[in-house]
Enzyme design. Structure first.
Site, PDB file in Angstrom:
ATOM      1  CD1 TRP A  18      -5.306  14.192  64.336  1.00  0.00           C
ATOM      2  CD2 TRP A  18      -6.805  15.695  64.947  1.00  0.00           C
ATOM      3  NE1 TRP A  18      -5.051  14.326  65.838  1.00  0.00           N
ATOM      4  CE2 TRP A  18      -6.205  15.447  66.287  1.00  0.00           C
ATOM      5  CE3 TRP A  18      -8.148  16.628  65.070  1.00  0.00           C
ATOM      6  CZ2 TRP A  18      -6.288  15.848  67.373  1.00  0.00           C
ATOM      7  CZ3 TRP A  18      -8.213  16.997  66.312  1.00  0.00           C
ATOM      8  CH2 TRP A  18      -7.328  16.718  67.669  1.00  0.00           C
ATOM      9  CG  ASP A  47      -5.055  19.823  59.916  1.00  0.00           C
ATOM     10  OD1 ASP A  47      -4.259  20.460  60.323  1.00  0.00           O
ATOM     11  OD2 ASP A  47      -6.055  19.050  60.455  1.00  0.00           O
ATOM     12  CE  LYS A  74      -0.996  18.905  66.957  1.00  0.00           C
ATOM     13  NZ  LYS A  74      -1.047  17.696  67.651  1.00  0.00           N
TER      14      LYS A  74
END
Lengths: 360, 360
Positions: free
Chosen positions: A103, A172, A196
């Site tokens: 990511w 993030d 999540k």
């Protein structure tokens, strides 16, 4: 009674059962209004109050001051990968990124794609991202420093956040949002796809220090402009109203559990239980280095791919689902987000012992 | 039995009750999988099949051929206002827009903001957008022609779509998506925020002719790149999974009602009933010109703002809610999307007659 499994999916992921029950109860008639929350105008007083409540909960749980603003956006981390360089680049300055996995690499690739000056100041790619780098220097010309606080795929997590001084620190937090206490003042901007730890997919939570809003230029896509969405309190256009509603319920659930410290305590219990089981075994080999282990995603290998396949299948037959690791690491990944009850991890650990005994 | 009002909100808007009931029933355990659809991985076989089913329904209902691809994106029309000039501009060509109201203006403003060549080839701003212009010429150097097929705020709708020859015709159908039959081959791209006629907010349906995908440049934000999302069948990143699930149920509902012709028939009945009531009265003054009236949003004024306020309040007390007009037009707006039953419009017309008798 509905049949419910223990869901170890990395995201979209398990949600608190009590939250889902509230959604179910209110689905046809939201609190006497005669319509579903999905059918309600985002310009209504009721929905306006709901957005404000969700923002206040998010700030209150972690202690964000009024120097910060909460935004509910769309497009997940992918949209933020573009929004960050588009809004926060500065003439003569260079954005700094730390590469801790898939990511982080996507965030970096997007800055490159959009032709914004950037550099990678540290990376753990040399060891397939088993660790979080600690040896790096922040440049005096840094526009911002971007980190990925938890690496879903590799199962690593920043244990302590870097001190970037006056340089804005951006994280993030998609896969470890509100899993533990942190000092809000360390950050200039954090963001997280909700799917999540905070709700369903399709809503992105951004918490931005208000002074950064001045940086947003005029000539970028409106949908990616932080300043415009901040001025309209996330209601510049129609947001994902249902998603924000569920996020608010999840934040209420955190408060009902006793707040962030209570959540963190259970998360540490769950992770400890699982890592202890891995460390006690020769059969299971954890991927992440001990000093970089994630509380949220636990990754490990078995002696062979054949056994890994068997493990995933037999676990699923025991109502322990979503355990297949990402192809970048292989093996097993157990995502044990806030909403995974301790019982789920206990059941997994029992299964692991049993499986080792039969196949070890 | 849940208390349900007739909801005339312009969007998010009323949904079919049977769809909401299915969502409610499946909420804790999606078809025996032991988890909510919100908790399911977007990479699972089950969700992959659901996305494909939704795409196929959307193509089948209107008869789109395999020359077209359905995408499920995020960010509503606001994101598309940027994506269209970013993806579809061409060197030496100029984008053409037709200005029929607030949303068309926003689409135009975004092309300007992003410094893409554009021109407005027709506008009905001279008469506060009471009509759809019919007198315009498409330039031989046009990159595309953009129209807003229905104008939610003003209550106007294209009756026949323009013939743009080889120039791609693009339509923002957010407020009249699948309200009536049209010839799919007229369009190169249509898009719609789902929250009026297709589902909850937070999911945008894009139907794009595949040859246009070649135009997408590399250096635009990934989240706005049609080609990348088409290559990954809308699963480049985590989409709004719950939203897509509800859209699929709404599309199934259209098919269960008898398909697009059956939907159109009821929509014409509803609109006729309401426009006949307006035309039969001196008390109510419709905003849109007769030749441009919308099947979806019906707008009108009363003799005074005081009476308009009273109308909205008394209607709400009679379980007819969401009737306040947009400030650009004032007065009353009844949004009678696909999911508004005929009975709702009948009840509204009765209320109107009663209100006129008491206050006229």
């Amino acid at each position: 009674m509905a049949h419910r499994v223990f869901n170890f999916n990395p995201g979209p992921a398990t949600l608190p059962l009590s939250v889902l029950q509230t959604v179910q109860e209110e689905l046809l008639d939201y609190r006497g209004e005669g319509m579903s929350i999905m059918e309600m105008s985002h310009r209504s007083k009721t929905f306006g109050a709901l957005v404000q409540e969700a923002e206040e909960r998010i700030k209150r749980i972690m202690g964000f001051s009024d120097d910060y603003q909460v935004l509910f956006l769309q497009g997940g981390a992918t949209a933020q990968f573009a929004a960050i360089p588009l809004n926060l680049s500065q003439d003569g300055k260079t954005a700094e990124y730390i590469n801790t996995g898939s990511w982080a690499k996507k965030a970096i690739a997007e800055a490159k794609k959009l032709n914004k000056p950037y550099r990678v100041i540290a990376s753990s790619e040399d060891d397939n991202f088993t660790y979080i780098p600690t040896d790096f220097t922040i440049g005096s010309d840094a526009a911002y420093v971007h980190i990925t606080s938890n690496n879903t795929i590799f199962g690593t997590q920043w244990q302590e956040y870097p001190d970037t001084g006056d340089v804005p620190l951006i994280a993030d937090m998609s896969s470890d949002f509100y899993c533990r206490r942190f000092d809000p003042n360390q950050f200039a901007l954090i963001y997280a796809g909700a799917q999540k730890n905070a709700g369903p997919s399709g809503v992105t939570i951004v918490i931005i220090r208000k002074d950064l809003l001045e940086r947003s230029p005029e000539d970028i896509p409106t949908i990616l402009n932080y300043r415009i969405f901040a001025e309209k309190n996330s209601l510049y256009n129609t947001p994902n109203t249902f998603g924000i509603y569920v996020v608010n319920l999840v934040m209420k659930w955190i408060e009902d559990q006793g707040g962030i410290d209570a959540i963190e305590k259970v998360n540490r219990q769950k992770a400890q239980l699982l890592y202890d089981a891995l460390d006690a075994s020769e059969f299971y080999r954890p991927h992440a280095r001990k000093d970089s282990r994630s509380l949220m995603n636990v990754t490990w290998r078995l002696p062979s791919e054949e056994l890994e396949k068997k493990f995933v299948e037999e676990a699923a037959a025991n109502d322990l689902v979503g355990l297949k690791g990402h192809r970048s690491v292989g093996g097993i990944r157990a995502s044990i987000y806030n909403a995974m009850p301790l019982e789920g991890v206990q059941r997994l650990v029992e299964f692991m012992k049993d499986f080792e005994q039969k196949n070890g």
